[in-house]
Design a protein around this motif. Structure first.
Motif, short mmCIF file in Angstrom:
data_model
loop_
_atom_site.label_atom_id
_atom_site.label_comp_id
_atom_site.label_asym_id
_atom_site.label_seq_id
_atom_site.Cartn_x
_atom_site.Cartn_y
_atom_site.Cartn_z
N GLY A 81 -40.68 -9.03 13.28
CA GLY A 81 -41.54 -9.44 12.16
C GLY A 81 -42.46 -8.69 11.72
O GLY A 81 -42.56 -7.49 12.29
N VAL A 101 -34.51 -15.80 14.89
CA VAL A 101 -34.79 -15.52 13.56
C VAL A 101 -35.42 -16.69 12.79
O VAL A 101 -35.24 -17.78 13.48
CB VAL A 101 -33.52 -14.84 12.77
CG1 VAL A 101 -33.09 -13.65 13.24
CG2 VAL A 101 -32.48 -16.11 13.02
N GLU A 146 -35.49 -17.74 6.77
CA GLU A 146 -35.52 -16.57 5.89
C GLU A 146 -34.78 -15.42 6.23
O GLU A 146 -34.04 -14.80 5.33
CB GLU A 146 -36.92 -16.11 5.49
CG GLU A 146 -37.75 -17.32 4.58
CD GLU A 146 -39.05 -16.71 4.08
OE1 GLU A 146 -39.63 -16.83 2.91
OE2 GLU A 146 -39.61 -15.91 5.07
N THR A 147 -34.97 -15.16 7.62
CA THR A 147 -34.17 -13.84 8.05
C THR A 147 -33.00 -14.17 8.81
O THR A 147 -32.36 -13.40 9.32
CB THR A 147 -35.08 -13.35 9.25
OG1 THR A 147 -35.51 -14.07 10.10
CG2 THR A 147 -36.35 -12.93 8.47
N GLY A 185 -30.05 -11.80 7.56
CA GLY A 185 -30.36 -10.74 8.31
C GLY A 185 -29.71 -10.61 9.67
O GLY A 185 -29.30 -9.49 10.33
N PRO A 215 -33.84 -2.41 8.65
CA PRO A 215 -33.65 -3.78 8.84
C PRO A 215 -32.79 -4.09 10.13
O PRO A 215 -32.88 -5.32 10.57
CB PRO A 215 -32.70 -4.18 7.60
CG PRO A 215 -33.16 -3.12 6.51
CD PRO A 215 -33.39 -1.67 7.42
#
Length: 593
Positions: free
Chosen positions: A227, A316, A319-320, A323, A301
């Motif tokens: 983060g 995570v 939002e992530t 990813g 990333p």
């Protein structure tokens, strides 16, 4: 107990001990302590609905760091000294931790830290509970508890047991004060039986199997979390706490840096990488010192989660999560095993304003900094004592001139440095003859007026020629600005604003008490310049590259504003900054007299 190991780039911070603690007191005096330890003994299901009242009571006594120790079911009334015992890490415990941090967000002055040493996952490789006390970065000055006596009193033997228990687990200040909390939900109320109403699900493992509150959480040797961790807040703490509970040996923590910061809102106000790592490292070592933390800069990333074969899980947020899925695809493409993904629900921010996100977010925290004083003003005894001077600057397209007009509407005397430059260039002006002598008569129109476009083409991209021009112009404009200040005093104005794009490059900060900077993303600045001046995007970008960046300006600024949002939001920012300025002007003038 293992010595805490922290590998960080840079390494962790040196921590300053708190001021000497006050003498022990009871609830009646409502003393405020800088740091405290809250020992929660009520079963979690009964504790959850009472948590808001407990935190409110604790926040009245502790004003900086509040450590929380979970020991559900412990009694402080028995003859034997209570001992810390393992708490099984279940999804109910993880949900409660999330619930507690979410509830603590209303007490923004408090740095809440839930201690995890005694919270154990279902694993065969766990080390035994530590037998020595755990050091804390901010040794508690007071220990609090939700444990209640039948008569609702500050019963001394119970408080003595509480102190003994706290000091057997953690390093505390000498003369540790103790308080039995009796929050507003009812004086002397005895904890009721668990209500069997589960907390909302906030942790979702990447598994098709439905999880239940009492289901034990699996432990792993090594895992990762990443983060930005700007101004470490309670949503960050949930993410980090879950990762710390899952990890038994090592946790890799990626901290976003460089290119990954460019898309952030108000990146100029982000804490520097070293400062973010310092706060993060202190928090991690506090909550689970038995882990080895590898804190590294995250430059792409994927980070180490995409390439480290020893990692087993990744935590995570909602939002992530995509990813995290991309990282697993990348690992499979490179013949690495997938990571177990644990998805954390976002914390809602119930106090967000119309232009802020509805989640607990560092972006919202940075927005709330707009208009605030970020560093002490300059002392300028050489300036008129009855006039307070603001230097307003910003990159081209930042909207600083519109902010200047808003300040004028609130009562400020505005000095436009561009207008002063025009006056200085005009025939008969103080800069006219020196500029013509330096650059020749071919820079003149037929009527003898300096052709600023021709002059500009001479100096643009030519550092030597530009320095010749600025060495002439900047001292002259500064002299004219001082004359304008005298006019402001004569008109009875208390605040003067110098609107100047080159305020810092010219060294004019010695003319002001505070530097105020308008910031805007470079892409938005380019769009505005193209629309306003009819330039190409390349020409607009070239203009911006010839100026100090927004980041460089903010590093020397006292107040930051932004015109990124609707005009009424800019107006609200300016009015906030103006109101705060009015409060500190008398103090400054008193110091100058």
């Amino acid at each position: 107990m293992r010595t805490p190991r922290l590998r960080a780039q840079p390494r962790g911070a040196v921590y300053q001990a708190p001021s000497p603690p006050p003498a022990p007191v009871g609830l009646g005096s409502m003393a405020v302590f800088r740091s405290g330890l809250l020992v929660l003994t009520t079963p979690l299901a009964s504790l959850a609905p009472r948590l808001a009242s407990i935190l409110t009571s604790a926040a009245r006594l502790v004003n900086h760091t509040l450590y929380v120790h979970l020991q559900p079911g412990m009694s402080l009334e028995g003859p034997a000294q209570p001992q810390s015992s393992p708490v099984q890490a279940t999804f109910e415990v993880l949900d409660f931790i999330t619930h507690l941090y979410a509830g603590a967000d209303v007490h923004r002055h408090l740095d809440v830290r839930i201690l995890l040493t005694n919270i154990r996952t279902k694993s065969t490789f766990l080390p035994p509970l530590p037998t020595s006390v755990q050091n804390l970065a901010h040794p508690p000055e007071v220990v609090l508890t939700d444990f209640q006596t039948l008569d609702g009193s500050q019963y001394n033997p119970v408080k003595q047991q509480l102190v003994r228990y706290a000091t057997s687990c953690y390093s505390c200040c000498p003369r540790l004060a103790s308080v039995l909390l009796y929050p507003d939900y009812g004086i002397g109320e005895v904890p009721v039986e668990p209500l069997d109403v589960p907390l909302p699900t906030t942790i979702r493992p990447a598994s098709p199997v439905a999880r239940s509150p009492k289901q034990p959480v699996r432990g792993y040797y090594r895992g990762a979390v990443g983060g930005t961790f700007d101004r470490l807040h309670n949503a960050h703490k949930v993410l980090l706490s879950v990762a710390c509970i899952l990890a038994q040996e090592q946790l890799v923590v990626g901290v976003a840096d460089k290119d990954l910061l460019k898309s952030k809102l108000l990146p100029e106000l982000l804490q520097p990488y070293t400062e973010r790592v310092e706060h993060l490292s202190e928090f991690l070592v506090d909550i689970k010192p038995s882990l080895t933390f590898d804190v590294i800069p995250l430059l792409d990333p994927y980070g180490p989660a995409g390439s480290d074969p020893s990692l087993e899980f990744l935590v995570v947020s909602e939002e992530t999560y995509r990813g995290g899925m991309a990282i697993n695809r990348f690992r499979l493409e490179n013949d690495l095993e997938e990571l177990a993904l644990y998805q954390i629900q976002l914390l809602k921010d119930l106090r967000h304003t119309e232009n802020e996100e509805d989640k607990v977010s560092s972006s919202s925290f940075r927005q709330r900094m707009l208009g605030n004083l970020l560093r002490p003003p300059y002392e300028r005894p050489e300036l008129p004592t009855c006039l307070y001077v603001i230097g307003l600057t910003g990159i081209s397209g930042s909207g600083k001139s519109s902010i200047a007009q808003r300040l004028k509407g609130l009562g400020a005397f505005v000095i436009d440095s561009d207008h002063l430059g025009h006056r200085a260039y005009a025939p008969g002006g103080p800069a006219y003859q020196p500029v013509v002598e330096a650059f020749g008569t071919d820079i003149l129109h037929k009527d003898g007026v300096i052709n600023r476009k021709v002059l500009g083409s001479r100096v643009f991209g030519n550092k030597k020629q530009l320095k010749i021009l600025t060495d002439i112009m900047w001292p002259i404009i500064a002299k004219l600005a001082r004359e304008e200040m005298d006019r402001a005093v004569a008109e009875g104005k208390r605040v003067c604003v110098i609107d100047a794009a080159v305020l810092l490059e010219a060294g004019w900060q010695n003319l002001v008490h505070e530097v105020w900077t308008a910031v805007i993303p470079e892409t938005e600045a380019v769009r505005r310049i193209v629309e306003r001046d009819g330039l190409s995007e390349a020409a607009a970008q070239s203009r911006l590259q010839s100026q100090m960046s927004g980041q460089q300006l903010v590093e020397q600024s006292h107040v930051v504003l932004s015109t990124l949002w609707e005009p009424h939001i800019t107006q609200r920012q300016v009015e906030k900054a103006w109101a705060l300025l009015q409060k500190r002007i008398p103090k400054t003038h008193q110091a100058l007299d």
